[in-house]
Design a protein around this motif. Structure first.
Motif, PDB file in Angstrom:
ATOM      1  N   GLU A 101     -90.210  27.595 -62.489  1.00 56.11           N
ATOM      2  CA  GLU A 101     -88.728  28.044 -62.757  1.00 56.11           C
ATOM      3  C   GLU A 101     -87.876  26.888 -63.425  1.00 56.11           C
ATOM      4  OE1 GLU A 101     -88.284  30.660 -64.343  1.00 56.11           O
ATOM      5  OE2 GLU A 101     -89.859  31.849 -63.488  1.00 56.11           O
ATOM      6  N   GLU A 102     -87.727  25.827 -62.472  1.00 55.18           N
ATOM      7  CA  GLU A 102     -86.868  24.881 -62.850  1.00 55.18           C
ATOM      8  C   GLU A 102     -87.379  24.018 -63.937  1.00 55.18           C
ATOM      9  OE1 GLU A 102     -84.758  21.154 -60.402  1.00 55.18           O
ATOM     10  OE2 GLU A 102     -86.040  22.362 -59.383  1.00 55.18           O
ATOM     11  N   ILE A 138     -89.177  24.900 -66.636  1.00 59.88           N
ATOM     12  CA  ILE A 138     -89.176  25.970 -67.751  1.00 59.88           C
ATOM     13  C   ILE A 138     -87.885  25.603 -68.112  1.00 59.88           C
ATOM     14  CG2 ILE A 138     -89.245  28.161 -68.480  1.00 59.88           C
ATOM     15  CD1 ILE A 138     -91.859  28.428 -66.586  1.00 59.88           C
ATOM     16  N   ALA A 139     -86.719  25.879 -67.115  1.00 63.64           N
ATOM     17  CA  ALA A 139     -85.361  26.010 -67.556  1.00 63.64           C
ATOM     18  C   ALA A 139     -84.888  24.613 -68.080  1.00 63.64           C
ATOM     19  CB  ALA A 139     -84.485  26.287 -66.206  1.00 63.64           C
ATOM     20  N   TYR A 140     -85.464  23.597 -67.774  1.00 62.63           N
ATOM     21  CA  TYR A 140     -85.183  22.591 -68.467  1.00 62.63           C
ATOM     22  C   TYR A 140     -85.866  22.316 -69.724  1.00 62.63           C
ATOM     23  CZ  TYR A 140     -86.409  17.321 -69.388  1.00 62.63           C
ATOM     24  OH  TYR A 140     -86.154  16.165 -69.892  1.00 62.63           O
ATOM     25  N   TYR A 141     -86.933  23.076 -70.136  1.00 64.03           N
ATOM     26  CA  TYR A 141     -87.327  23.171 -71.632  1.00 64.03           C
ATOM     27  C   TYR A 141     -86.586  24.003 -72.383  1.00 64.03           C
ATOM     28  CZ  TYR A 141     -90.998  19.888 -70.291  1.00 64.03           C
ATOM     29  OH  TYR A 141     -91.866  18.835 -70.019  1.00 64.03           O
ATOM     30  N   VAL A 142     -86.186  25.015 -71.638  1.00 62.33           N
ATOM     31  CA  VAL A 142     -85.311  26.005 -72.360  1.00 62.33           C
ATOM     32  C   VAL A 142     -83.723  25.334 -72.887  1.00 62.33           C
ATOM     33  CG1 VAL A 142     -84.063  28.108 -72.143  1.00 62.33           C
ATOM     34  CG2 VAL A 142     -86.278  28.033 -71.512  1.00 62.33           C
ATOM     35  N   ARG A 143     -83.182  24.626 -72.089  1.00 62.87           N
ATOM     36  CA  ARG A 143     -82.129  23.735 -72.306  1.00 62.87           C
ATOM     37  C   ARG A 143     -82.263  22.841 -73.467  1.00 62.87           C
ATOM     38  NH1 ARG A 143     -81.890  23.374 -66.703  1.00 62.87           N
ATOM     39  NH2 ARG A 143     -82.350  21.116 -66.738  1.00 62.87           N
ATOM     40  N   ARG A 184     -88.444  28.023 -76.399  1.00 61.60           N
ATOM     41  CA  ARG A 184     -88.392  29.321 -76.069  1.00 61.60           C
ATOM     42  C   ARG A 184     -89.393  29.786 -75.304  1.00 61.60           C
ATOM     43  NH1 ARG A 184     -90.985  32.856 -79.215  1.00 61.60           N
ATOM     44  NH2 ARG A 184     -91.513  31.437 -80.673  1.00 61.60           N
ATOM     45  N   ARG A 185     -89.261  30.751 -74.286  1.00 54.24           N
ATOM     46  CA  ARG A 185     -90.338  31.282 -73.507  1.00 54.24           C
ATOM     47  C   ARG A 185     -90.855  32.395 -74.429  1.00 54.24           C
ATOM     48  NH1 ARG A 185     -88.665  31.845 -67.154  1.00 54.24           N
ATOM     49  NH2 ARG A 185     -91.092  31.976 -67.195  1.00 54.24           N
TER      50      ARG A 185
END
Length: 179
Positions: free
Chosen positions: A135-136, A138-143, A147-148
């Motif tokens: 999750e951490e 994935i959140a890095y890439y979303v920032r 897009r998930r």
């Protein structure tokens, strides 16, 4: 630029002579106690190897891609794979030396990889797969604009080239960014 990044990054294509150091870098970023110094560790989910010399050689030798070596002051600090796939590029084998993580190096390398994919191949988007429980990460890439998709592909259970899973709910989620 901050003083921590006062020395410019040098990007070049990996060669055979880089294989041992690249394997060591990737392993240090993802596996075992050394990886716990950084935040990209998979040590809580996966044991065993993350890659091996054969896997790195295959990426170096791929006709439609490149394994970028990232150096600063002549020292290997990171690497990433770019692969041209029709209208998009695939981003993989991203590793930053654990002691250097968290200082903006990854963001700079990712931006350069996106630029190269767009300019060299005319790629319309960058795609990557990330272990779903990260999750951490994935959140890095979303920032960074990814897009998930919710699109999952199975983890290769039983193929120890990709590691020895420590849990039974692993899969890869596809992340996509328009370039």
């Amino acid at each position: 630029m901050s003083t921590a990044h006062s020395t410019a990054l040098n990007f070049r294509s990996a060669v055979e002579a880089d294989v041992p150091e690249l394997v060591a870098l990737v392993e240090s970023a993802y596996r075992g106690d050394a990886s716990r110094a950084g935040w990209t560790t998979e040590a809580d989910y996966l044991d065993g190897q993350r890659t091996d010399p054969e896997g790195v050689r295959a990426i170096i030798g791929a006709a439609d891609g490149v394994l970028l070596v990232v150096e600063r002051a002549g020292e290997l600090v990171a690497c990433c794979q770019l692969e041209h796939r029709a209208d998009h590029a695939y981003f993989g084998m991203f590793a930053v030396r654990p002691g250097l993580q968290g200082g903006g190096l990854g963001k700079e390398i990712l931006a350069e990889a996106e630029r190269r994919a767009r300019e060299a191949w005319g790629a319309k988007e960058m795609r990557m797969t990330v272990v779903n429980v990260r999750e951490e990460l994935i959140a890095y890439y979303v920032r960074r604009g990814y897009r998930r998709t919710g699109e999952m592909s199975p983890f290769p259970y039983g193929d120890e080239r990709f590691g020895v899973p420590l849990r039974e709910d692993l899969a890869f989620e596809l992340l996509v960014k328009s370039l």
